[in-house]
Design an enzyme around this catalytic site. Structure first.
Site, PDB file in Angstrom:
ATOM      1  N   ARG A   1      -7.429  61.605 -13.876  1.00 35.18           N
ATOM      2  CA  ARG A   1      -8.349  60.525 -14.258  1.00 35.18           C
ATOM      3  C   ARG A   1      -9.614  61.109 -14.877  1.00 35.18           C
ATOM      4  O   ARG A   1     -10.114  60.604 -15.891  1.00 35.18           O
ATOM      5  CB  ARG A   1      -8.696  59.656 -13.038  1.00 35.18           C
ATOM      6  CG  ARG A   1      -7.523  58.899 -12.455  1.00 35.18           C
ATOM      7  CD  ARG A   1      -7.922  58.092 -11.239  1.00 35.18           C
ATOM      8  NE  ARG A   1      -8.803  56.984 -11.577  1.00 35.18           N
ATOM      9  CZ  ARG A   1      -9.406  56.213 -10.671  1.00 35.18           C
ATOM     10  NH1 ARG A   1      -9.250  56.452  -9.375  1.00 35.18           N
ATOM     11  NH2 ARG A   1     -10.178  55.222 -11.067  1.00 35.18           N
TER      12      ARG A   1
ATOM     13  N   CYS B   1     -17.216  58.202  -7.807  1.00 34.92           N
ATOM     14  CA  CYS B   1     -15.759  58.104  -7.883  1.00 34.92           C
ATOM     15  C   CYS B   1     -15.428  56.980  -8.848  1.00 34.92           C
ATOM     16  O   CYS B   1     -16.036  56.874  -9.904  1.00 34.92           O
ATOM     17  CB  CYS B   1     -15.172  57.854  -6.497  1.00 34.92           C
ATOM     18  SG  CYS B   1     -15.865  56.407  -5.662  1.00 34.92           S
TER      19      CYS B   1
END
Length: 299
Positions: A178, A242
């Site tokens: 990611r 995050c």
């Protein structure tokens, strides 16, 4: 009190009078799954309703903004929690999801005795800790209300300023694929905040999904912090993020468990501990949606 508790340690204090266990599992059927099977006495706490105040536009606040502290106080009262409760939080993701977020919020609220169950519900089940189905019955409590979260957070604008001025180390704890921008399973755009480094939160766990020892975590983060020129006297602050400010708390938890983190009012000496890192609550879910923000990719 160390921030992590093992299933064996939990079984030893299971009948402690002031013990309150919170089930912070997530997912579409989280509450239904809780009702089917949970640690006996555990009270369900909902990520989306209790640990966040989800707005209409994630470009301003991200997918899981913090609720007002007064709303969180009401949640705790409704769950029968008091200031002297010994809280143990677990989820079904090795403690790596909402349990860590709940720990951060409880500590930032000012509750001292808070621990996350290493390995989560699965380890409790394997250890033979008593389980139960159905609702739990408990009495409400009251609190001395707090005005603000005591642990530091950063806004999008502050993160951008710190990176521009090279005055902070920004750590992205999402999975490497990611961060690199190979694909994005949750948010709308793949990539990462320019200047952020990647330390996946999953690397805080061993092959069984339990936390690495404090010694291993300390050695690991000492090396990482040295590599990014962030000495333990904190000439640079740490900003952790995050996807939506949930699993970022797992890395703050790991730093605490490793012995790095303490509240600024309880610091030992500048070369021994860090102040609590800033949590960028909006995280990638906010940054990637905000118009005009630069996005970095390494693919």
């Amino acid at each position: 009190m160390k921030p992590i508790i093992t299933a064996t340690e939990l079984s030893e204090i299971f009948n402690q009078e002031n013990l309150v266990i919170l089930d912070a599992r997530t997912g579409k059927d989280a509450r239904e799954n809780y009702l089917q099977n949970h640690i006996k006495g555990a009270k369900f706490i909902d990520l989306d309703k209790d640990l966040a105040d989800i707005g209409e536009d994630a470009a301003f606040g991200g997918r899981h903004p913090l609720p007002k502290i007064s709303k969180f106080a009401e949640t705790l009262q409704n769950l029968g929690i008091s200031e002297d409760s010994h809280l143990v939080v677990y989820d079904t993701s090795n403690g790596a999801n909402a349990a860590a977020r709940c720990w951060w919020m409880l500590k930032s609220f000012g509750i001292e005795k808070v621990q996350v169950l290493s390995g989560g519900f699965q380890t409790a089940e394997k250890a033979g800790i008593p389980l139960k189905s159905g609702e739990e019955i408990f009495e409400k409590t009251s609190f001395i209300l707090k005005e603000n979260w005591s642990w530091p957070t950063s806004t999008l604008e502050e993160v951008e300023k710190e990176i521009t001025e090279n005055s902070a180390t920004v750590i992205d704890v999402r999975d490497a694929y990611r961060y690199h921008g190979e694909s994005e399973p949750i948010d709308l755009v793949a990539g990462h905040i320019p200047g952020a480094i990647n330390i996946p939160f999953s690397e805080n766990l061993d092959e069984n999904g339990e936390f690495l020892s404090p010694e291993i975590l300390k050695e690991k983060y000492q090396k990482i912090l040295a590599d990014v020129s962030t000495p333990l006297n904190m000439t640079k602050k740490l900003i952790i993020h995050c996807g939506s400010g949930v699993t970022a708390c797992h890395t703050i938890l790991a730093l605490d468990y490793a012995g790095f983190v303490t509240l600024s009012t309880d610091r030992k000496s500048a070369d021994e501990v860090l102040e609590v890192p800033n949590l960028y609550v909006g995280s990638w879910s906010e940054w990637s949606r905000r118009e005009g923000k630069e996005i970095a990719r390494e693919v």
